[in-house]
Design a protein around this motif. Structure first.
Motif, PDB file in Angstrom:
ATOM      1  N   PRO A   1       4.838-135.919 -73.880  1.00  0.00           N
ATOM      2  CA  PRO A   1       5.196-136.404 -72.543  1.00  0.00           C
ATOM      3  C   PRO A   1       3.984-136.423 -71.623  1.00  0.00           C
ATOM      4  O   PRO A   1       2.991-135.731 -71.854  1.00  0.00           O
ATOM      5  N   ALA A   2       4.086-137.187 -70.536  1.00  0.00           N
ATOM      6  CA  ALA A   2       2.955-137.368 -69.627  1.00  0.00           C
ATOM      7  C   ALA A   2       2.483-136.055 -69.021  1.00  0.00           C
ATOM      8  O   ALA A   2       1.289-135.869 -68.793  1.00  0.00           O
ATOM      9  N   SER A   3       3.403-135.134 -68.757  1.00  0.00           N
ATOM     10  CA  SER A   3       3.016-133.868 -68.129  1.00  0.00           C
ATOM     11  C   SER A   3       2.062-133.070 -69.020  1.00  0.00           C
ATOM     12  O   SER A   3       1.092-132.478 -68.530  1.00  0.00           O
ATOM     13  N   LYS A   4       2.314-133.059 -70.321  1.00  0.00           N
ATOM     14  CA  LYS A   4       1.440-132.321 -71.241  1.00  0.00           C
ATOM     15  C   LYS A   4       0.085-133.002 -71.379  1.00  0.00           C
ATOM     16  O   LYS A   4      -0.947-132.332 -71.499  1.00  0.00           O
ATOM     17  N   VAL A   5       0.082-134.326 -71.346  1.00  0.00           N
ATOM     18  CA  VAL A   5      -1.180-135.070 -71.388  1.00  0.00           C
ATOM     19  C   VAL A   5      -2.001-134.746 -70.140  1.00  0.00           C
ATOM     20  O   VAL A   5      -3.215-134.521 -70.221  1.00  0.00           O
ATOM     21  N   ALA A   6      -1.349-134.708 -68.999  1.00  0.00           N
ATOM     22  CA  ALA A   6      -2.045-134.416 -67.749  1.00  0.00           C
ATOM     23  C   ALA A   6      -2.622-133.005 -67.746  1.00  0.00           C
ATOM     24  O   ALA A   6      -3.730-132.777 -67.244  1.00  0.00           O
ATOM     25  N   VAL A   7      -1.896-132.049 -68.318  1.00  0.00           N
ATOM     26  CA  VAL A   7      -2.405-130.673 -68.418  1.00  0.00           C
ATOM     27  C   VAL A   7      -3.672-130.652 -69.269  1.00  0.00           C
ATOM     28  O   VAL A   7      -4.674-130.027 -68.893  1.00  0.00           O
ATOM     29  N   GLN A  26       4.445-125.853 -64.050  1.00  0.00           N
ATOM     30  CA  GLN A  26       5.331-125.170 -64.983  1.00  0.00           C
ATOM     31  C   GLN A  26       4.618-124.797 -66.280  1.00  0.00           C
ATOM     32  O   GLN A  26       5.024-123.857 -66.969  1.00  0.00           O
ATOM     33  N   ALA A  27       3.543-125.524 -66.618  1.00  0.00           N
ATOM     34  CA  ALA A  27       2.788-125.218 -67.837  1.00  0.00           C
ATOM     35  C   ALA A  27       2.128-123.848 -67.740  1.00  0.00           C
ATOM     36  O   ALA A  27       1.847-123.208 -68.758  1.00  0.00           O
ATOM     37  N   GLY A  28       1.843-123.391 -66.504  1.00  0.00           N
ATOM     38  CA  GLY A  28       1.301-122.050 -66.305  1.00  0.00           C
ATOM     39  C   GLY A  28      -0.189-121.946 -66.588  1.00  0.00           C
ATOM     40  O   GLY A  28      -0.894-122.937 -66.760  1.00  0.00           O
ATOM     41  N   ILE A  29      -0.644-120.698 -66.673  1.00  0.00           N
ATOM     42  CA  ILE A  29      -2.063-120.396 -66.823  1.00  0.00           C
ATOM     43  C   ILE A  29      -2.526-120.456 -68.274  1.00  0.00           C
ATOM     44  O   ILE A  29      -3.728-120.574 -68.552  1.00  0.00           O
ATOM     45  N   LYS A  30      -1.607-120.408 -69.223  1.00  0.00           N
ATOM     46  CA  LYS A  30      -1.985-120.315 -70.635  1.00  0.00           C
ATOM     47  C   LYS A  30      -2.835-121.485 -71.127  1.00  0.00           C
ATOM     48  O   LYS A  30      -3.810-121.273 -71.861  1.00  0.00           O
ATOM     49  N   LEU A  41       1.639-121.526 -77.133  1.00  0.00           N
ATOM     50  CA  LEU A  41       1.863-122.848 -76.542  1.00  0.00           C
ATOM     51  C   LEU A  41       2.540-123.779 -77.541  1.00  0.00           C
ATOM     52  O   LEU A  41       2.470-123.569 -78.760  1.00  0.00           O
ATOM     53  N   ASP A  42       3.185-124.823 -77.050  1.00  0.00           N
ATOM     54  CA  ASP A  42       3.824-125.796 -77.928  1.00  0.00           C
ATOM     55  C   ASP A  42       2.777-126.624 -78.656  1.00  0.00           C
ATOM     56  O   ASP A  42       1.619-126.732 -78.225  1.00  0.00           O
ATOM     57  N   ARG A  43       3.184-127.208 -79.768  1.00  0.00           N
ATOM     58  CA  ARG A  43       2.240-127.920 -80.636  1.00  0.00           C
ATOM     59  C   ARG A  43       1.573-129.085 -79.945  1.00  0.00           C
ATOM     60  O   ARG A  43       0.351-129.304 -80.110  1.00  0.00           O
ATOM     61  N   GLU A  44       2.323-129.859 -79.164  1.00  0.00           N
ATOM     62  CA  GLU A  44       1.744-131.040 -78.516  1.00  0.00           C
ATOM     63  C   GLU A  44       0.618-130.652 -77.559  1.00  0.00           C
ATOM     64  O   GLU A  44      -0.458-131.260 -77.570  1.00  0.00           O
ATOM     65  N   THR A  45       0.844-129.639 -76.724  1.00  0.00           N
ATOM     66  CA  THR A  45      -0.179-129.197 -75.772  1.00  0.00           C
ATOM     67  C   THR A  45      -1.410-128.694 -76.494  1.00  0.00           C
ATOM     68  O   THR A  45      -2.549-128.994 -76.107  1.00  0.00           O
ATOM     69  N   VAL A  46      -1.211-127.925 -77.553  1.00  0.00           N
ATOM     70  CA  VAL A  46      -2.329-127.369 -78.326  1.00  0.00           C
ATOM     71  C   VAL A  46      -3.174-128.493 -78.933  1.00  0.00           C
ATOM     72  O   VAL A  46      -4.411-128.468 -78.854  1.00  0.00           O
ATOM     73  N   ILE A  47      -2.518-129.468 -79.539  1.00  0.00           N
ATOM     74  CA  ILE A  47      -3.241-130.573 -80.172  1.00  0.00           C
ATOM     75  C   ILE A  47      -4.015-131.380 -79.138  1.00  0.00           C
ATOM     76  O   ILE A  47      -5.180-131.736 -79.353  1.00  0.00           O
ATOM     77  N   LEU A  48      -3.395-131.659 -77.999  1.00  0.00           N
ATOM     78  CA  LEU A  48      -4.051-132.472 -76.971  1.00  0.00           C
ATOM     79  C   LEU A  48      -5.266-131.757 -76.385  1.00  0.00           C
ATOM     80  O   LEU A  48      -6.332-132.360 -76.214  1.00  0.00           O
ATOM     81  N   ILE A  49      -5.126-130.468 -76.063  1.00  0.00           N
ATOM     82  CA  ILE A  49      -6.266-129.717 -75.539  1.00  0.00           C
ATOM     83  C   ILE A  49      -7.349-129.591 -76.603  1.00  0.00           C
ATOM     84  O   ILE A  49      -8.546-129.719 -76.314  1.00  0.00           O
ATOM     85  N   GLY A  50      -6.945-129.364 -77.848  1.00  0.00           N
ATOM     86  CA  GLY A  50      -7.911-129.277 -78.942  1.00  0.00           C
ATOM     87  C   GLY A  50      -8.667-130.569 -79.139  1.00  0.00           C
ATOM     88  O   GLY A  50      -9.897-130.566 -79.336  1.00  0.00           O
ATOM     89  N   ILE A  70      -9.920-123.825 -84.291  1.00  0.00           N
ATOM     90  CA  ILE A  70      -9.789-122.669 -83.399  1.00  0.00           C
ATOM     91  C   ILE A  70      -8.690-122.923 -82.370  1.00  0.00           C
ATOM     92  O   ILE A  70      -7.877-122.042 -82.065  1.00  0.00           O
ATOM     93  N   ALA A  71      -8.668-124.143 -81.839  1.00  0.00           N
ATOM     94  CA  ALA A  71      -7.636-124.504 -80.867  1.00  0.00           C
ATOM     95  C   ALA A  71      -6.244-124.359 -81.470  1.00  0.00           C
ATOM     96  O   ALA A  71      -5.329-123.809 -80.828  1.00  0.00           O
ATOM     97  N   MET A  72      -6.062-124.852 -82.682  1.00  0.00           N
ATOM     98  CA  MET A  72      -4.754-124.776 -83.332  1.00  0.00           C
ATOM     99  C   MET A  72      -4.334-123.324 -83.558  1.00  0.00           C
ATOM    100  O   MET A  72      -3.148-122.986 -83.430  1.00  0.00           O
ATOM    101  N   TYR A  73      -5.302-122.465 -83.882  1.00  0.00           N
ATOM    102  CA  TYR A  73      -4.976-121.064 -84.158  1.00  0.00           C
ATOM    103  C   TYR A  73      -4.652-120.304 -82.875  1.00  0.00           C
ATOM    104  O   TYR A  73      -3.581-119.710 -82.750  1.00  0.00           O
ATOM    105  N   ILE A  74      -5.588-120.334 -81.916  1.00  0.00           N
ATOM    106  CA  ILE A  74      -5.391-119.521 -80.707  1.00  0.00           C
ATOM    107  C   ILE A  74      -4.276-120.081 -79.824  1.00  0.00           C
ATOM    108  O   ILE A  74      -3.569-119.329 -79.149  1.00  0.00           O
TER     109      ILE A  74
END
Length: 362
Positions: A165-171, A330-334, A135-144, A124-128
């Motif tokens: 990158p560290a910023s996406k991991v932190a998000v 910069q990552a925003g609300i998404k 969102l970019d692939r790295e952020t989606v995978i990490l949140i998923g 579901i995470a990968m799809y939405i």
């Protein structure tokens, strides 16, 4: 500090022996790790489900955006070492928290529930993440990964595979902290509401499995189960540990998937991409299997777990130190909206899966 001064400091540090180059960063990460572990023992933070690892990255982010920029040239080598190598060592030693016997304690239905929850949540995470929120692939995978497996630890373990990158991991970690913390208060309230109204046939034990299969962090699961009853706490922790154990096969499958994608984009006919195996995930499984035989005295295992917490916390601190708040903004609300949708699925879909699977498996 001027750019020329920073370059001079870096050149001076490079000329030092390796241990002297690493020492300042280790000291900084060690001080913040000690603070995080001490805070993690305080009742107020325990009740919030904020463990040492979560507090470590929070302290790291605070220091990283205040003090660290002024001492970065001296500490950069040690901080980078901790972020890379301490993380992998910590994931491997995490296997000493688990045994294969824990799988038998909740039965086949508990294993299936965890597997279905992990798979469905990540898909579901990968799809939405890509289709709905762009969102970019790295952020989606990490949140998923954080939502479907074991929170911040899963995010950190997935980072070397996706090379984010560290910023996406932190998000991704921030989404785990926010919605996992909400879950600490929401799940006990749902349990007591359901007990009063009799909507769903949850017992203390089955609700514990539900919490363990759907809440982000281990500390958060413990806090929820402890609030309800000892039976709920025991089943919640066991269910969560089985979910944690699934981290290693998840990383192996993810690594293969990403390698094949890279191969297809380059042209499989021209160049076959080599599959990257996250060896720390393989050793994680081996350590958990070794721990299942109980060959090491319990007192030593407890000390290894303490060492593991220190290594993981230092890696979290190092991540925080290299994370700029501006990058998170910069990552925003998404990313938060994506994590909110996944949180809704974990609650609603998780309840349905936890009630259906035992009926199917008998």
């Amino acid at each position: 500090m001027s750019e020329s001064h920073i370059k001079t400091e870096k050149a001076r540090c490079t000329a030092k022996p390796m241990w002297l180059r690493l020492l300042p960063g280790f000291v900084l990460a060690g001080v913040l790790t000690t603070a995080a572990m001490l805070l993690g023992e305080m009742p107020w933070f325990i009740n919030l489900g904020l463990g040492a690892l979560t507090l470590a990255i929070l302290l790291g982010i605070i220091a990283g955006n205040t003090v660290y920029p002024h001492i970065k040239p001296q500490c950069e080598a040690g901080v980078g070492f901790a972020k890379h190598y301490f993380l992998r060592a910590g994931i491997i030693l995490y296997g000493f928290r688990l045994t294969f016997q824990q799988i038998a304690d909740v039965g086949i239905s508990g294993v299936i529930i965890d597997a279905v929850m992990l798979t469905s949540t990540f898909l579901i995470a990968m799809y939405i993440g890509r289709k709905w929120f762009g969102l970019d692939r790295e952020t989606v995978i990490l949140i998923g990964a954080g939502s479907s497996i074991c929170g911040a630890a899963a995010v950190m373990a997935t980072e070397p595979v996706v090379k984010a990158p560290a910023s996406k991991v932190a998000v991704a970690v921030s989404t785990v902290v926010i919605f996992g913390t909400i879950g600490i208060f929401l799940y006990p309230w749902l349990f007591h509401l359901n007990a009063a109204l009799g909507w769903l046939p949850f017992t203390d034990m089955s609700f514990g499995v539900y919490a363990g299969s759907s809440v982000h962090e281990v500390a958060q699961v413990v806090a929820i189960g402890h609030t309800i009853s000892p039976d709920a706490e025991n089943s919640a922790v066991i269910s969560k540990m089985i979910r944690v154990m699934m981290l290693a096969p998840f990383l192996l499958i993810l690594s293969q998937y990403l390698s094949r994608q890279k191969s297809s984009t380059r042209g499989a006919a021209k160049e076959k991409s080599k599959i990257t195996i996250p060896w720390f995930a393989v050793f994680f499984i081996l350590v958990a299997g070794f721990n299942s035989f109980h060959l090491i005295p319990e007192i030593i295992v407890r000390q290894i777990i303490v060492l593991d917490t220190i290594l993981l916390a230092m890696a979290m601190v190092a991540l925080g130190l290299t994370t700029h708040v501006s990058a998170i903004r910069q990552a925003g609300i998404k990313p938060m909206l994506m994590a909110l949708v996944l949180f809704g699925w974990l609650i609603g879909g998780g309840a349905a899966i936890n009630l259906l699977i035992p009926l199917i498996t008998g």
